[in-house]
Design a protein around this motif. Structure first.
Motif, short mmCIF file in Angstrom:
data_model
loop_
_atom_site.label_atom_id
_atom_site.label_comp_id
_atom_site.label_asym_id
_atom_site.label_seq_id
_atom_site.Cartn_x
_atom_site.Cartn_y
_atom_site.Cartn_z
N ILE A 8 -7.58 -13.45 -3.96
CA ILE A 8 -7.29 -12.24 -3.19
C ILE A 8 -7.44 -11.00 -4.06
CG2 ILE A 8 -5.54 -11.02 -1.86
CD1 ILE A 8 -6.72 -13.50 -0.52
N LEU A 9 -7.11 -11.11 -5.33
CA LEU A 9 -7.22 -9.98 -6.25
C LEU A 9 -8.67 -9.50 -6.34
CD1 LEU A 9 -6.07 -8.04 -8.37
CD2 LEU A 9 -6.41 -9.87 -10.08
N TRP A 10 -9.60 -10.42 -6.57
CA TRP A 10 -11.01 -10.05 -6.68
C TRP A 10 -11.58 -9.57 -5.34
CZ3 TRP A 10 -13.09 -8.92 -11.04
CH2 TRP A 10 -12.63 -9.51 -12.22
N LEU A 11 -11.15 -10.21 -4.27
CA LEU A 11 -11.61 -9.77 -2.95
C LEU A 11 -11.10 -8.35 -2.66
CD1 LEU A 11 -13.12 -10.61 -0.38
CD2 LEU A 11 -10.94 -11.42 0.54
N GLY A 12 -9.89 -8.07 -3.10
CA GLY A 12 -9.31 -6.74 -2.91
C GLY A 12 -10.08 -5.66 -3.66
N ILE A 13 -10.51 -5.98 -4.88
CA ILE A 13 -11.28 -5.02 -5.67
C ILE A 13 -12.60 -4.70 -4.97
CG2 ILE A 13 -12.52 -4.70 -7.84
CD1 ILE A 13 -10.31 -6.39 -9.18
N ILE A 14 -13.27 -5.73 -4.45
CA ILE A 14 -14.53 -5.52 -3.72
C ILE A 14 -14.28 -4.69 -2.47
CG2 ILE A 14 -16.39 -6.66 -2.45
CD1 ILE A 14 -16.02 -9.07 -4.31
N ASP A 26 -7.90 0.83 5.62
CA ASP A 26 -8.39 -0.35 4.91
C ASP A 26 -8.19 -0.24 3.40
OD1 ASP A 26 -9.06 -1.69 7.16
OD2 ASP A 26 -11.23 -1.53 6.93
N THR A 27 -8.44 0.97 2.86
CA THR A 27 -8.28 1.17 1.41
C THR A 27 -6.83 0.97 0.99
OG1 THR A 27 -10.13 2.73 1.36
CG2 THR A 27 -8.62 2.78 -0.50
N LEU A 28 -5.91 1.62 1.72
CA LEU A 28 -4.49 1.46 1.40
C LEU A 28 -4.04 0.01 1.54
CD1 LEU A 28 -2.96 4.61 3.14
CD2 LEU A 28 -3.25 4.23 0.69
N GLY A 29 -4.55 -0.63 2.57
CA GLY A 29 -4.18 -2.03 2.80
C GLY A 29 -4.61 -2.92 1.65
N TRP A 30 -5.84 -2.74 1.19
CA TRP A 30 -6.33 -3.59 0.10
C TRP A 30 -5.74 -3.21 -1.24
CZ3 TRP A 30 -8.22 -8.18 0.51
CH2 TRP A 30 -8.84 -8.57 1.71
N LEU A 31 -5.39 -1.94 -1.46
CA LEU A 31 -4.67 -1.57 -2.67
C LEU A 31 -3.32 -2.26 -2.72
CD1 LEU A 31 -5.43 2.26 -3.01
CD2 LEU A 31 -6.16 0.43 -4.56
N ALA A 32 -2.68 -2.32 -1.55
CA ALA A 32 -1.40 -3.02 -1.47
C ALA A 32 -1.59 -4.51 -1.76
CB ALA A 32 -0.78 -2.83 -0.09
N VAL A 33 -2.68 -5.07 -1.26
CA VAL A 33 -2.98 -6.49 -1.51
C VAL A 33 -3.22 -6.74 -2.99
CG1 VAL A 33 -4.66 -8.32 -1.12
CG2 VAL A 33 -3.85 -6.95 0.81
N ILE A 34 -3.96 -5.82 -3.65
CA ILE A 34 -4.21 -5.95 -5.08
C ILE A 34 -2.89 -5.91 -5.86
CG2 ILE A 34 -5.20 -4.78 -7.09
CD1 ILE A 34 -7.53 -3.94 -5.31
#
Length: 296
Positions: free
Chosen positions: A110-116, A146-154
């Motif tokens: 999930i970390l790498w997917l979040g960066i992408i 989407d950006t905020l969501g994936w930053l939270a995921v990272i």
């Protein structure tokens, strides 16, 4: 880059990542990512529809739409906003239950997917952020979500590498969803008012009418319509009564200058003279008297 190209590029970026996300969700065995890929597919469809409607909005007026096609851009913004709000509500309802039963996630994948994901969404946001239309504004909000969501995921993935606080996943999703709703609802309402021909935002129609009435040689303002087709260009229809018909040209120029100072690009002016109105009134009275005499 033109509005049309910017929106289409944003669509292809979003759709491409949706495919990547779906594949990654299967590889990592993450139901969360798979569910989000379905959500992003819906977003991609909404953006594609918006891009198509944005293309239509650039057409010139014709015999079918004599006022032009600019409203199609607003329609795209409304549809995207509705999908954005619906998706946020769905995420809220889904994650409330997960607060009481948090599920483990594959933090490294999930970390790498979040960066992408963050890279793609930032790129898409840069593409449309300079746009001025309501449609591009709504799309910018979508990419912010989407950006905020994936930053939270990272952030969550990093924390979960050292802890088992799986409750962070639904908790952060709720915070982001409520934040997006707080932004999407006002944008939706603002766009809807434009769609319904409300007075443009920031314009005080009573003040405009008062300023028009104070112009030299203006006896009264009989009609004043103010609206915008797309949130950018403002339109006005003015019907005034003048003290004398000889002041018509001067007054028209004064009215046009006043409205252009307030940001109105398209102005239609209709002028009557109080003397003309008086003559018309006298003629009507004489005709009524004549008719009354014939009846007797």
């Amino acid at each position: 880059m033109t509005t049309n190209r910017a929106v289409w590029l944003a669509f292809f970026l979003n759709l491409s990542f949706t495919i990547v996300e779906f594949i990654a969700g299967g590889v990592f065995g993450s139901s969360t990512v798979l569910a989000d890929s379905v959500h992003d597919l819906g977003d991609a469809i909404a953006i594609g529809l918006s891009a198509y409607l944005e293309t239509i909005s650039n057409r010139e007026e014709d015999s079918h739409y004599t006022l032009g096609y600019k409203r199609f851009s607003l329609l795209g913004a409304l549809i995207t906003a509705v999908i954005l709000m619906t998706g946020s509500v769905f995420v809220i309802l889904e994650n409330i239950t997960k607060l009481f039963n948090p599920q483990p996630v594959n933090d490294e994948g999930i970390l790498w997917l979040g960066i992408i994901a963050v890279t793609i969404n930032v790129l898409a946001s840069l593409v449309v952020r300079k746009g001025k239309t309501k449609n591009e504004s709504i799309l910018s909000l979508h990419f912010l979500e989407d950006t905020l969501g994936w930053l939270a995921v990272i952030l969550m993935a990093i924390i979960l590498r050292f802890t088992d606080w799986y409750i962070l996943d639904p908790l952060l999703s709720l915070v982001i969803s409520f934040f997006i709703l707080s932004k999407a609802i006002p944008r939706f309402w603002s766009t809807l008012k434009i769609f319904l021909d409300a007075v443009p935002e920031g314009v005080d129609i009573e003040q405009v009418k008062s300023d028009l009435e104070q112009l030299d040689h203006v006896a009264s303002v009989n009609q004043l319509n103010l609206w915008t087709m797309d949130g950018l260009e403002k339109n006005a229809i003015v019907h005034v009564c003048l003290e004398h018909v000889k002041h018509m040209d001067v007054c028209k120029e004064s009215i046009r200058d006043l409205l252009k100072e307030r940001g109105f690009q398209n102005v239609t002016i209709e002028v009557d003279s109080s003397l003309m109105n008086h003559a018309h009134h006298k003629r009507c009275v004489d005709e009524l008297k004549s008719l009354d005499g014939h009846e007797h």
